[in-house]
Design an enzyme around this catalytic site. Structure first.
Site, short mmCIF file in Angstrom:
data_model
loop_
_atom_site.label_atom_id
_atom_site.label_comp_id
_atom_site.label_asym_id
_atom_site.label_seq_id
_atom_site.Cartn_x
_atom_site.Cartn_y
_atom_site.Cartn_z
N ARG A 174 0.81 -1.22 0.00
CA ARG A 174 0.00 0.00 0.00
C ARG A 174 0.84 1.28 0.00
NH1 ARG A 174 -1.85 2.83 3.87
NH2 ARG A 174 -1.57 1.23 5.45
N TYR A 203 -16.36 9.76 -19.27
CA TYR A 203 -16.67 8.36 -18.97
C TYR A 203 -17.75 8.33 -17.86
CZ TYR A 203 -15.94 3.70 -17.03
OH TYR A 203 -16.14 2.43 -16.56
N ASP A 221 -7.75 12.00 -19.25
CA ASP A 221 -7.97 10.56 -19.26
C ASP A 221 -7.57 10.10 -20.66
OD1 ASP A 221 -9.04 8.00 -19.56
OD2 ASP A 221 -10.72 8.40 -18.20
N LYS A 248 -8.23 -1.44 -20.01
CA LYS A 248 -8.52 -1.43 -21.44
C LYS A 248 -7.28 -1.80 -22.26
CE LYS A 248 -12.25 -0.05 -19.49
NZ LYS A 248 -12.61 1.34 -19.29
C1 LIG Z 1 -13.12 2.09 -18.23
C2 LIG Z 1 -12.76 3.51 -18.17
C3 LIG Z 1 -12.50 4.14 -16.95
C4 LIG Z 1 -12.62 3.44 -15.61
O1 LIG Z 1 -11.70 2.40 -15.48
P1 LIG Z 1 -11.95 1.11 -14.54
O2 LIG Z 1 -10.72 0.32 -14.74
O3 LIG Z 1 -13.21 0.45 -15.02
O4 LIG Z 1 -12.11 1.61 -13.16
C5 LIG Z 1 -12.13 5.47 -16.98
N1 LIG Z 1 -12.07 6.16 -18.13
C6 LIG Z 1 -12.32 5.59 -19.32
C7 LIG Z 1 -12.22 6.41 -20.57
C8 LIG Z 1 -12.68 4.25 -19.40
O5 LIG Z 1 -12.95 3.69 -20.58
#
Ligand SMILES: *Cc1c(COP(=O)(O)O)cnc(C)c1O
Length: 382
Positions: free
Chosen positions: A46, A100, A172, A197
């Protein structure tokens, strides 16, 4: 040593190694208790400082052109930690409104309780952003390309506005991946990823990342320790394995998505295709100036708006799987109206372009002719 190209950085680890091993991969160290003593660092999962965590931190920082990185158990853990580290009670934040769903829920359900206010800006002009900025505004946050309509946000414009107003910028960068877009090169302060992703890439992992300068990461680190969203060594090992093929995977995603976007765009049963790589995309020139490839995500609207026809089309696809999430090696498709945007009314959805006929496609790395044939067949059914 001269910094190596991304293809090489994905395959080889050039960071510091705390101990030597004869294996060419990083040993997995499943320890939650570590020895301590004079001259030794206090290591603990952590604290985000185990060997397995640090290898990923160093590799992702380098791929994004940042100085340091922290990895988390999910993309939302990274986003939440970054925002709550920068924003205190009484502060204000500005967001570009194409967000998102999970990020939107974070703002709408948690910010007010913490005494943090925010403004969503729905136009990409200097004027619209400057109107939203207040004396207590601390951050400017945006995504590019966006979900589900693949809009492109002008990174340089966001950085200029933020710099003129003393704001910290966060992007992001999930949809682009570090192979296609490196916002730090354009002056962005903090890059966020849902590693679930493209970084993971095999639909079997959940993680998130924050990449920034040493100074900013240091300040986020103490909040991160308190919020506790750290990652385990087994997932770190899988991430390391995934990153080895990140560059080849993303390049194939790019190629396949562009070819499919052009194919669908030319099809008479498809009304509109949203893909930043298409020359008629309204932000194509901006995309070209800030992206090295246009990514594996595209959306399209069928000519029919009849929900039964849309469902029948999706169910007729044999190779492309009907599934949520994105960024895996396998192609997946989903209907935003029935999934991410289901809580909105039809009117609210249509106002932002999410019609019943809209489908979001995460283009995989299969053979392009097999993918085209799958779409050709399914389009014949409707
Ligand atoms: C999936 C996603 C998130 C969140 O990610 P998690 O791993 O599901 O918590 C944030 N931003 C975008 C653009 C995403 O596609």
């Amino acid at each position: 040593m001269k910094k190596k190209a991304k293809e090489t950085q994905c395959v080889h680890y050039f960071g510091e190694k705390p101990y030597e091993s004869q294996g060419i991969n990083t040993p997995v160290e499943p320890a939650s208790a570590f020895k301590y003593g004079e001259g030794m660092v206090n290591v603990y999962p952590r604290y985000f400082n185990t060997y397995n965590q640090k290898v990923i931190n160093s590799q992702l920082a380098s791929l994004e052109g940042g100085e340091d990185c922290l990895i988390f158990g999910s993309g939302m853990a990274a986003i939440t930690t970054a925002l709550f580290s920068l924003l205190n009670s009484g502060d204000h934040a500005v967001f570009y409104n194409e967000l998102y769903g999970g990020t939107f829920n974070l703002l709408s359900s948690e910010f007010e309780k913490k005494g943090i206010s925010f403004t969503l800006v729905n136009k990409q002009t200097k004027d619209a952003f400057e109107k939203a900025i207040q004396s207590n505004t601390k951050v400017l946050y945006f995504e590019s390309p966006t979900n589900p309509l693949l809009s492109v946000v002008d990174i340089k414009l966001m950085v200029d506005i933020a710099k003129a107003n003393g704001l910290t910028t966060l992007i992001d960068n999930t949809f682009a991946s570090p192979i296609n877009q490196n916002p730090i090169e354009f002056g962005v302060d903090i890059v966020l990823h849902s590693g679930t992703k493209y970084l993971g890439g095999h639909s079997d992992l959940s993680f998130g990342a924050i990449v920034s300068s040493n100074e900013i990461i240091k300040s986020i680190h103490s909040t991160a320790i308190n919020l506790g969203g750290s990652l385990n060594p087994f997932d770190c090992y899988l991430i390391e394995r995934s990153i080895k093929t990140l560059d080849v995977r993303v390049k194939r995603h790019n190629e396949n998505a562009l070819a499919l976007a052009e194919f669908l765009d030319a099809h008479d049963k498809v009304k509109k295709v949203y893909y930043p790589g298409l020359v008629d995309h309204d932000k194509h020139e901006i995309a070209k100036s800030q992206m090295k490839g246009f990514g594996g995500m595209l959306s399209f609207e069928l000519a029919t708006q009849n929900q039964e026809d849309v469902n029948q089309f999706v169910d007729s696809l044999q190779l492309v799987c009907k599934a949520l999430s994105l960024g895996g090696v396998e192609s997946t498709i989903c209907s935003p109206a029935l999934t991410s945007h289901i809580k909105m009314t039809k009117q609210e959805r249509e106002a932002i372009g999410v019609t019943d006929g809209l489908l979001r496609l995460s283009v995989g790395i299969e053979n392009i002719n097999d993918l085209k044939a799958d779409f050709e067949n399914a389009l014949k059914v409707i």
